[in-house]
Design a protein around this motif. Structure first.
Motif, PDB file in Angstrom:
ATOM      1  N   MET A  26       9.211   1.098  -5.211  1.00 17.29           N
ATOM      2  CA  MET A  26       9.049   1.031  -3.914  1.00 17.29           C
ATOM      3  C   MET A  26       7.614   1.853  -3.802  1.00 17.29           C
ATOM      4  SD  MET A  26      12.057  -0.117  -2.633  1.00 17.29           S
ATOM      5  CE  MET A  26      12.327   0.011  -1.084  1.00 17.29           C
ATOM      6  N   SER A  27       7.334   1.704  -2.499  1.00 14.16           N
ATOM      7  CA  SER A  27       5.862   2.573  -2.208  1.00 14.16           C
ATOM      8  C   SER A  27       6.085   3.885  -2.463  1.00 14.16           C
ATOM      9  CB  SER A  27       5.545   2.328  -0.692  1.00 14.16           C
ATOM     10  OG  SER A  27       6.614   2.954   0.225  1.00 14.16           O
ATOM     11  N   ASN A  28       4.772   4.667  -2.912  1.00 11.04           N
ATOM     12  CA  ASN A  28       4.940   5.701  -3.229  1.00 11.04           C
ATOM     13  C   ASN A  28       4.967   6.674  -1.670  1.00 11.04           C
ATOM     14  OD1 ASN A  28       3.945   5.915  -5.952  1.00 11.04           O
ATOM     15  ND2 ASN A  28       2.079   5.194  -5.027  1.00 11.04           N
ATOM     16  N   PRO A  29       5.680   8.053  -1.887  1.00 12.73           N
ATOM     17  CA  PRO A  29       5.903   8.719  -0.525  1.00 12.73           C
ATOM     18  C   PRO A  29       4.571   9.321   0.043  1.00 12.73           C
ATOM     19  CG  PRO A  29       6.547  10.046  -2.637  1.00 12.73           C
ATOM     20  CD  PRO A  29       6.029   8.487  -3.225  1.00 12.73           C
ATOM     21  N   VAL A  30       4.155   8.665   1.030  1.00 14.41           N
ATOM     22  CA  VAL A  30       3.005   8.994   1.885  1.00 14.41           C
ATOM     23  C   VAL A  30       3.317   9.281   3.316  1.00 14.41           C
ATOM     24  CG1 VAL A  30       0.525   8.305   2.565  1.00 14.41           C
ATOM     25  CG2 VAL A  30       1.516   7.526   0.278  1.00 14.41           C
ATOM     26  N   GLU A  31       2.939  10.533   3.576  1.00 16.02           N
ATOM     27  CA  GLU A  31       3.061  10.802   5.160  1.00 16.02           C
ATOM     28  C   GLU A  31       2.256  10.337   6.037  1.00 16.02           C
ATOM     29  OE1 GLU A  31       5.558  12.548   7.770  1.00 16.02           O
ATOM     30  OE2 GLU A  31       5.957  12.869   5.641  1.00 16.02           O
ATOM     31  N   HIS A  32       2.650   9.566   6.625  1.00 18.48           N
ATOM     32  CA  HIS A  32       1.736   8.689   7.568  1.00 18.48           C
ATOM     33  C   HIS A  32       1.372   9.454   8.918  1.00 18.48           C
ATOM     34  CE1 HIS A  32       2.007   5.172   4.721  1.00 18.48           C
ATOM     35  NE2 HIS A  32       3.456   5.395   4.825  1.00 18.48           N
ATOM     36  N   GLU A  33       0.118   9.539   9.472  1.00 13.60           N
ATOM     37  CA  GLU A  33      -0.133  10.287  10.581  1.00 13.60           C
ATOM     38  C   GLU A  33       0.216   9.667  11.721  1.00 13.60           C
ATOM     39  OE1 GLU A  33      -3.815  12.376  10.523  1.00 13.60           O
ATOM     40  OE2 GLU A  33      -3.853  12.744   8.494  1.00 13.60           O
ATOM     41  N   ARG A  34      -0.041   8.527  11.706  1.00 17.96           N
ATOM     42  CA  ARG A  34       0.168   7.304  12.662  1.00 17.96           C
ATOM     43  C   ARG A  34       0.697   6.054  12.453  1.00 17.96           C
ATOM     44  NH1 ARG A  34      -4.479   9.785  12.269  1.00 17.96           N
ATOM     45  NH2 ARG A  34      -5.112  11.387  13.865  1.00 17.96           N
ATOM     46  N   ARG A  35       1.221   5.389  13.256  1.00 19.02           N
ATOM     47  CA  ARG A  35       1.880   4.051  13.073  1.00 19.02           C
ATOM     48  C   ARG A  35       1.794   3.177  14.151  1.00 19.02           C
ATOM     49  NH1 ARG A  35       6.151   4.104   9.231  1.00 19.02           N
ATOM     50  NH2 ARG A  35       6.542   6.045   8.041  1.00 19.02           N
ATOM     51  N   GLY A  36       1.902   1.617  13.816  1.00 17.25           N
ATOM     52  CA  GLY A  36       1.542   0.855  15.022  1.00 17.25           C
ATOM     53  C   GLY A  36       0.530   0.929  15.729  1.00 17.25           C
ATOM     54  N   ALA A  37       0.464   0.600  17.020  1.00 20.66           N
ATOM     55  CA  ALA A  37      -0.695   0.481  18.023  1.00 20.66           C
ATOM     56  C   ALA A  37      -1.327   1.878  18.150  1.00 20.66           C
ATOM     57  CB  ALA A  37       0.040   0.097  19.353  1.00 20.66           C
ATOM     58  N   ASP A  38      -0.715   2.820  17.735  1.00 25.07           N
ATOM     59  CA  ASP A  38      -1.233   4.285  17.751  1.00 25.07           C
ATOM     60  C   ASP A  38      -2.310   4.309  16.549  1.00 25.07           C
ATOM     61  OD1 ASP A  38       0.016   5.309  19.941  1.00 25.07           O
ATOM     62  OD2 ASP A  38       1.622   6.375  18.771  1.00 25.07           O
ATOM     63  N   ALA A  39      -1.798   3.743  15.414  1.00 23.26           N
ATOM     64  CA  ALA A  39      -2.956   3.778  14.475  1.00 23.26           C
ATOM     65  C   ALA A  39      -4.065   2.656  14.684  1.00 23.26           C
ATOM     66  CB  ALA A  39      -2.039   3.312  13.200  1.00 23.26           C
ATOM     67  N   VAL A  40      -3.742   1.916  15.238  1.00 24.81           N
ATOM     68  CA  VAL A  40      -4.933   0.797  15.534  1.00 24.81           C
ATOM     69  C   VAL A  40      -5.828   1.296  16.705  1.00 24.81           C
ATOM     70  CG1 VAL A  40      -5.545  -1.396  16.774  1.00 24.81           C
ATOM     71  CG2 VAL A  40      -3.414  -1.149  15.476  1.00 24.81           C
ATOM     72  N   ARG A  41      -5.316   2.051  17.599  1.00 28.71           N
ATOM     73  CA  ARG A  41      -6.258   2.742  18.579  1.00 28.71           C
ATOM     74  C   ARG A  41      -7.064   3.927  17.862  1.00 28.71           C
ATOM     75  NH1 ARG A  41      -1.756   1.715  22.379  1.00 28.71           N
ATOM     76  NH2 ARG A  41      -0.551   3.420  21.463  1.00 28.71           N
ATOM     77  N   TYR A  42      -6.400   4.740  17.035  1.00 28.86           N
ATOM     78  CA  TYR A  42      -7.254   5.787  16.411  1.00 28.86           C
ATOM     79  C   TYR A  42      -8.124   5.155  15.470  1.00 28.86           C
ATOM     80  CZ  TYR A  42      -8.086   9.891  13.503  1.00 28.86           C
ATOM     81  OH  TYR A  42      -8.875  10.889  12.770  1.00 28.86           O
TER      82      TYR A  42
END
Length: 423
Positions: A26-42
């Motif tokens: 599976m994917s490695n454990p990475v703590e994502h700061e933002r997701r979805g539309a919030d990540a796009v806006r950032y």
């Protein structure tokens, strides 16, 4: 251990004895700061290698001496997992903030070598808001502009609407690509809004040792794509990295090369994985719809699995393929071949787009037996040189008989995303 694999809109479950299971990749454990539309806006607020999109739009409008600028947003078709409907609202807001109007903007769905989309698919791809505000069209294979030829001989022909736009914005998702290194970046333009002839000329370089998954520098396919894209120019990209559930967990915006490279590094953090030993048996799927709609797309998961299978091993490819093979040339090459080696010989003698994926599958078959769990007729599956089985569990049980009670098993439920290697 019971392991679930996406299969169209359903799942296939396989019970693998714990003592045989090496790893579930599976994917490695990475703590994502933002997701979805919030990540796009950032990402839009923090572009890489360019100014903000609103600034680019305002400058173009100022330079146009009163003429309304033509804006084209190129995005992915139904064969790609990018949730354009989560990206486009923020992109439209940026353009409006820069002075653009809805009537200035056209969303072009990049078809590449794929089929046209229906109007209902257009609405689903871009979302209700975008569909109701701006024009949405498929890229054209007839109304083209020729811009020249790359050093490698690839003709540079693009959709006229894209060429004649004053502002070109490309959306995409970044994932591993088995000979272009990664998806995303300039691929929205080339091959996205190019021609089958150009795609074929570029893709013929896939037989190079340097045209491989996860490689950018020195990759002749990627370098040719970016040269062809530079002959047109892209003002701005928004590229997203998705998790296994096809949700946005990271986004980059800005320059078509610089921002893309940053996104690729983030993808590596998530999806480059290693295993302690190669496997006797690999269970692999694309993760379900829409990535396993046809064999042409499902092949990507098979190709990633080849890096960690023993010679003489067994790969169990799980993909619904409810739309069949997905490409006429791909199917023609299979039906005209008597054995897998014929496909490999043919790609060296006469490269054809579509045939290239048939040859890629054949190269894996030279190394391992490949079962295919799909909705296609078993006799047809046999004619493609796969071993058919009714379920993934049935195929696994047969593979265990072949390899014995000490068989080492690796599972790849999202095989198109994860890039494995042996430590």
């Amino acid at each position: 251990m019971q392991i679930e694999f996406g299969y169209g809109k359903d799942i296939q479950t396989v019970n693998v004895p714990d003592e045989n299971l090496v790893s579930v990749l599976m994917s490695n454990p990475v703590e994502h700061e933002r997701r979805g539309a919030d990540a796009v806006r950032y990402a839009l607020e923090n572009p890489i290698g360019t100014g903000k999109l609103r600034e680019i739009a305002a400058e173009k409008i100022s330079a146009s001496s009163g003429r309304r600028p033509k804006v084209v947003i190129v995005t992915s078709d139904v064969s790609r997992p990018l949730p354009s409907y989560d990206v486009l609202p923020s992109v439209l807001d940026e353009l409006y903030a820069g002075g653009c109007r809805p009537e200035d903007i056209t969303v072009v769905i990049a078809l590449g070598s794929h089929r046209n989309n229906t109007e209902e698919e257009h609405r689903r791809l871009v979302g209700d808001r975008c569909y109701g505000e701006v024009e949405v069209v498929d890229s054209s294979r007839e109304d083209l502009v020729h811009l020249g030829t790359t050093k490698s001989g690839t003709p540079v022909d693009y959709d006229r609407r894209v060429v004649e736009a004053d502002i070109r914005i490309c959306l995409g998702n970044i994932e591993f690509h088995y000979f272009a290194g990664y998806s995303g970046g300039c691929k929205a333009i080339m091959p996205g809004v190019s021609t089958p002839a150009a795609i074929q000329m570029n893709h013929r370089m896939m037989i190079s040792e340097d045209a491989r998954t996860g490689k950018l520098d020195g990759n002749p396919v990627r370098e040719d794509l970016e040269e062809a894209c530079a002959m047109l120019g892209v003002d701005f990209i928004v590229n997203c990295v998705l998790d296994e559930h096809k949700k946005i967990v990271y986004a980059v915006a800005g320059d078509v090369v610089t921002a893309h490279r940053v996104g690729c590094k983030y993808l590596d953090r998530m999806y480059r994985v290693s295993v302690p030993e190669p496997a006797d048996i690999i269970l692999v799927s694309q993760g379900g719809a829409p990535k396993d709609a046809n064999l042409y797309q499902t092949q990507k998961a098979l190709d990633n699995s080849k890096h960690i299978i023993k010679d003489g091993g067994t790969i169990i490819l799980i993909g619904a393929c409810n739309e069949g093979l997905g490409n006429a040339t791909f199917e023609k090459w299979f039906t005209e071949a008597d054995k897998p080696q014929d496909l490999i010989d043919r790609i060296h003698a006469d490269f054809k787009l579509g045939g290239h994926k048939a040859a890629a599958i054949a190269m894996v078959m030279q190394k391992a037996e490949v079962y295919l769990i799909s909705e296609m007729d078993p006799d047809f599956v046999k004619s493609l040189f796969f071993t058919p089985a009714a379920t993934a569990q049935a195929a696994f049980d047969e593979a265990m008989k072949k390899h014995g009670p000490d068989a080492r098993v690796i599972a790849m439920p999202f095989g198109g995303a994860v890039l494995p290697s042996v430590e």
